[in-house]
Motif scaffolding. Structure first.
Motif, PDB file in Angstrom:
ATOM      1  N   GLN A 199       0.520  -1.218   0.434  1.00 31.79           N
ATOM      2  CA  GLN A 199       0.117   0.280  -0.125  1.00 31.79           C
ATOM      3  C   GLN A 199       0.665   0.880   0.064  1.00 31.79           C
ATOM      4  OE1 GLN A 199      -3.950  -0.327   1.786  1.00 31.79           O
ATOM      5  NE2 GLN A 199      -2.948  -1.897   3.807  1.00 31.79           N
ATOM      6  N   ALA A 200       1.702   1.294   0.313  1.00 27.89           N
ATOM      7  CA  ALA A 200       2.760   2.481   0.455  1.00 27.89           C
ATOM      8  C   ALA A 200       4.482   2.103   0.752  1.00 27.89           C
ATOM      9  CB  ALA A 200       2.605   3.341   1.396  1.00 27.89           C
ATOM     10  N   LEU A 201       5.456   2.732   0.531  1.00 31.49           N
ATOM     11  CA  LEU A 201       7.306   2.663   0.120  1.00 31.49           C
ATOM     12  C   LEU A 201       7.924   4.084   0.750  1.00 31.49           C
ATOM     13  CD1 LEU A 201       9.732   1.273   0.119  1.00 31.49           C
ATOM     14  CD2 LEU A 201       9.680   1.469  -2.128  1.00 31.49           C
ATOM     15  N   THR A 202       8.488   3.978   1.616  1.00 30.12           N
ATOM     16  CA  THR A 202       9.162   5.273   2.115  1.00 30.12           C
ATOM     17  C   THR A 202      10.777   4.300   2.278  1.00 30.12           C
ATOM     18  OG1 THR A 202       7.537   6.583   3.097  1.00 30.12           O
ATOM     19  CG2 THR A 202       9.877   6.848   3.919  1.00 30.12           C
ATOM     20  N   VAL A 203      11.826   4.845   1.974  1.00 25.45           N
ATOM     21  CA  VAL A 203      13.063   4.401   1.701  1.00 25.45           C
ATOM     22  C   VAL A 203      13.760   5.669   2.829  1.00 25.45           C
ATOM     23  CG1 VAL A 203      14.853   3.834   0.908  1.00 25.45           C
ATOM     24  CG2 VAL A 203      13.326   3.404   0.010  1.00 25.45           C
ATOM     25  N   VAL A 204      14.016   5.308   4.456  1.00 28.28           N
ATOM     26  CA  VAL A 204      13.851   6.359   5.215  1.00 28.28           C
ATOM     27  C   VAL A 204      16.095   6.387   5.141  1.00 28.28           C
ATOM     28  CG1 VAL A 204      15.112   6.887   7.938  1.00 28.28           C
ATOM     29  CG2 VAL A 204      13.101   5.464   6.717  1.00 28.28           C
ATOM     30  N   ASP A 205      16.994   5.366   4.235  1.00 35.38           N
ATOM     31  CA  ASP A 205      18.372   5.339   4.589  1.00 35.38           C
ATOM     32  C   ASP A 205      18.559   4.498   3.485  1.00 35.38           C
ATOM     33  OD1 ASP A 205      18.536   3.296   5.734  1.00 35.38           O
ATOM     34  OD2 ASP A 205      19.239   5.371   7.381  1.00 35.38           O
ATOM     35  N   ALA A 206      19.703   3.618   2.886  1.00 33.73           N
ATOM     36  CA  ALA A 206      20.392   2.726   2.317  1.00 33.73           C
ATOM     37  C   ALA A 206      20.111   1.281   2.830  1.00 33.73           C
ATOM     38  CB  ALA A 206      21.919   2.759   2.046  1.00 33.73           C
ATOM     39  N   ARG A 207      19.858   1.506   4.118  1.00 30.41           N
ATOM     40  CA  ARG A 207      19.390   0.367   4.640  1.00 30.41           C
ATOM     41  C   ARG A 207      18.115   0.076   5.728  1.00 30.41           C
ATOM     42  NH1 ARG A 207      23.365  -3.287   5.439  1.00 30.41           N
ATOM     43  NH2 ARG A 207      22.462  -4.387   6.763  1.00 30.41           N
ATOM     44  N   ARG A 208      17.582   1.002   5.985  1.00 34.11           N
ATOM     45  CA  ARG A 208      16.075   1.589   6.353  1.00 34.11           C
ATOM     46  C   ARG A 208      15.800   1.766   5.900  1.00 34.11           C
ATOM     47  NH1 ARG A 208      14.874   5.201  11.959  1.00 34.11           N
ATOM     48  NH2 ARG A 208      12.766   4.941  11.434  1.00 34.11           N
ATOM     49  N   LEU A 209      14.168   0.818   5.471  1.00 32.52           N
ATOM     50  CA  LEU A 209      13.003   1.342   4.500  1.00 32.52           C
ATOM     51  C   LEU A 209      11.520   0.675   5.288  1.00 32.52           C
ATOM     52  CD1 LEU A 209      12.794  -0.972   2.068  1.00 32.52           C
ATOM     53  CD2 LEU A 209      14.551  -1.021   2.802  1.00 32.52           C
ATOM     54  N   LEU A 210      10.345   1.283   5.145  1.00 27.18           N
ATOM     55  CA  LEU A 210       9.513   0.777   5.674  1.00 27.18           C
ATOM     56  C   LEU A 210       8.471   0.273   4.334  1.00 27.18           C
ATOM     57  CD1 LEU A 210       9.882   3.701   7.423  1.00 27.18           C
ATOM     58  CD2 LEU A 210       9.070   1.548   9.072  1.00 27.18           C
ATOM     59  N   VAL A 211       7.210  -0.511   4.926  1.00 26.58           N
ATOM     60  CA  VAL A 211       7.005  -0.912   4.127  1.00 26.58           C
ATOM     61  C   VAL A 211       5.781  -1.436   4.140  1.00 26.58           C
ATOM     62  CG1 VAL A 211       6.157  -2.875   1.992  1.00 26.58           C
ATOM     63  CG2 VAL A 211       8.166  -2.480   2.438  1.00 26.58           C
ATOM     64  N   ALA A 212       3.888  -0.803   3.514  1.00 21.99           N
ATOM     65  CA  ALA A 212       3.073  -0.945   4.240  1.00 21.99           C
ATOM     66  C   ALA A 212       2.499  -1.806   3.910  1.00 21.99           C
ATOM     67  CB  ALA A 212       1.485   0.616   4.517  1.00 21.99           C
ATOM     68  N   THR A 213       1.614  -3.109   3.428  1.00 23.94           N
ATOM     69  CA  THR A 213       1.237  -3.838   3.163  1.00 23.94           C
ATOM     70  C   THR A 213      -0.423  -4.386   3.318  1.00 23.94           C
ATOM     71  OG1 THR A 213       2.125  -6.134   4.642  1.00 23.94           O
ATOM     72  CG2 THR A 213       3.253  -5.199   2.354  1.00 23.94           C
ATOM     73  N   GLN A 214      -0.972  -5.524   2.878  1.00 28.15           N
ATOM     74  CA  GLN A 214      -1.829  -5.745   3.408  1.00 28.15           C
ATOM     75  C   GLN A 214      -2.362  -6.029   4.882  1.00 28.15           C
ATOM     76  OE1 GLN A 214      -5.164  -5.037   1.142  1.00 28.15           O
ATOM     77  NE2 GLN A 214      -3.426  -3.834   0.698  1.00 28.15           N
ATOM     78  N   ASP A 215      -1.407  -6.693   5.856  1.00 22.64           N
ATOM     79  CA  ASP A 215      -1.434  -6.977   7.007  1.00 22.64           C
ATOM     80  C   ASP A 215      -1.119  -6.260   8.350  1.00 22.64           C
ATOM     81  OD1 ASP A 215       0.808  -8.098   6.321  1.00 22.64           O
ATOM     82  OD2 ASP A 215      -0.161 -10.202   7.545  1.00 22.64           O
ATOM     83  N   GLY A 216      -0.254  -5.016   7.962  1.00 22.21           N
ATOM     84  CA  GLY A 216       0.282  -4.441   8.516  1.00 22.21           C
ATOM     85  C   GLY A 216       1.800  -3.194   7.786  1.00 22.21           C
ATOM     86  N   VAL A 217       2.315  -2.741   9.056  1.00 18.17           N
ATOM     87  CA  VAL A 217       3.281  -1.393   8.623  1.00 18.17           C
ATOM     88  C   VAL A 217       5.182  -2.380   9.028  1.00 18.17           C
ATOM     89  CG1 VAL A 217       4.607   0.547   8.224  1.00 18.17           C
ATOM     90  CG2 VAL A 217       2.044   0.201   8.584  1.00 18.17           C
ATOM     91  N   TYR A 218       5.038  -2.469   7.749  1.00 19.45           N
ATOM     92  CA  TYR A 218       6.963  -3.864   7.931  1.00 19.45           C
ATOM     93  C   TYR A 218       8.545  -2.208   8.223  1.00 19.45           C
ATOM     94  CZ  TYR A 218       4.089  -8.035   7.694  1.00 19.45           C
ATOM     95  OH  TYR A 218       3.101  -8.537   8.270  1.00 19.45           O
TER      96      TYR A 218
END
Length: 293
Positions: free
Chosen positions: A252-271
């Protein structure tokens, strides 16, 4: 967890899924946020992710939320607007777009709104009643790029007030280079389109079909396809390498913070991943919902 075997093309399936998504979308421990009273709610329809300090912010159909110590979403501020587009600038300003909460005053489209207190309060910047940006990103010089989904148009502003209309294209998401002025990538149903002139023109979408992209550092361009397969961009988005599969189904969404840290929202959670997408840990629960937003 669904995986794809090496060497098998996923293009026909992902292209169909992205085409459907394009059709449908045309319709705090750090003290940065001020959680509301709905701790424990389970969210659906996530439209954007951002980080300020150590705090995760999740833009949804029901307002802006941040997870409590147990990973349960708590409302930031008191607005429950449908934030369709959302980003956090390098200097910590929140930018958003979308629609007011049901029963709220004002026009149906928020235009561009901004918050300088981590989402507690919001101020109108421009285009109220005229534009609903479904994707927002900023360049290193603070230039704002917004994708106007209703008109299929990329709009660009140096101050968030006066806008320049750039290319017309049918896209789901955009990402702006953090180092190379004028370089923008966009996800389309035929592949990733690329611009090197500030979004005035784009190459035809070719190669990897992705749903969401984010460019958090010079060497940290990532994209996720409609099946949840994560890719890392090469050479400014001209090529893509498969990394892993994000848990939880369709993204549902993707945000990259830096070269190692990223966040992804999928159907059952934010990972969240702290190892460039090799492994993920769930930060917030999400309730699967229909796909009308």
């Amino acid at each position: 967890m669904k995986k794809h075997l090496p060497g098998l093309s996923v293009l026909p399936l992902t292209a169909a899924a992205l085409a459907l998504a394009l059709t449908l979308t045309a319709c705090s421990s750090s003290g940065d946020g001020a959680p509301g009273a709905d701790s424990g709610a389970v969210l659906s329809h996530i439209h954007g992710l951002g980080v300020r300090g150590s705090t995760l912010y999740v833009a949804t159909h029901q307002g802006l939320h941040t997870p409590d110590a147990d990973g349960r979403p708590t409302l930031v501020g008191d607005r429950r607007d449908d934030f369709m587009g959302f980003t956090v600038t390098s200097d910590g300003v929140f930018l958003a777009s979308g629609h007011p909460a049901p029963g709220g005053d004002g026009p149906a489209d928020l235009g561009l709104v901004a918050s300088t207190d981590s989402g507690r309060t919001w101020q109108e910047k421009s285009l109220a009643g005229k534009v609903d940006f479904h994707a927002l990103d900023t360049a290193p010089d603070s230039t704002v790029y917004g994708y106007d989904s209703a008109n299929g148009l990329l709009r660009v502003s140096t101050d968030g007030v006066t806008w320049d209309d750039r290319a017309t294209l049918r896209a789901l998401d955009i990402a702006v280079s953090p180092t190379t002025p004028g370089t923008v990538v966009a996800t389309t149903e035929s592949g990733v389109a690329r611009s090197t002139d500030g979004g005035r023109t784009f190459t035809s979408g070719t190669d990897q079909v992705l749903a969401y992209v984010s460019w958090g550092a010079p060497d940290a361009l990532f994209g996720v396809d409609p099946n949840g397969v994560l890719f890392r961009g090469r050479d400014g988005g001209t090529g893509w390498t498969r990394v892993s599969t994000v848990p939880g189904g369709a993204p549902q969404a993707l945000t990259v913070v830096d070269a190692r840290r990223l966040l992804v929202a999928t159907q059952d959670g934010v990972y969240e991943s702290r190892d460039a997408g090799l492994t993920f840990e769930r930060r917030m629960a999400v309730k699967p919902g229909n796909d009308d937003h």
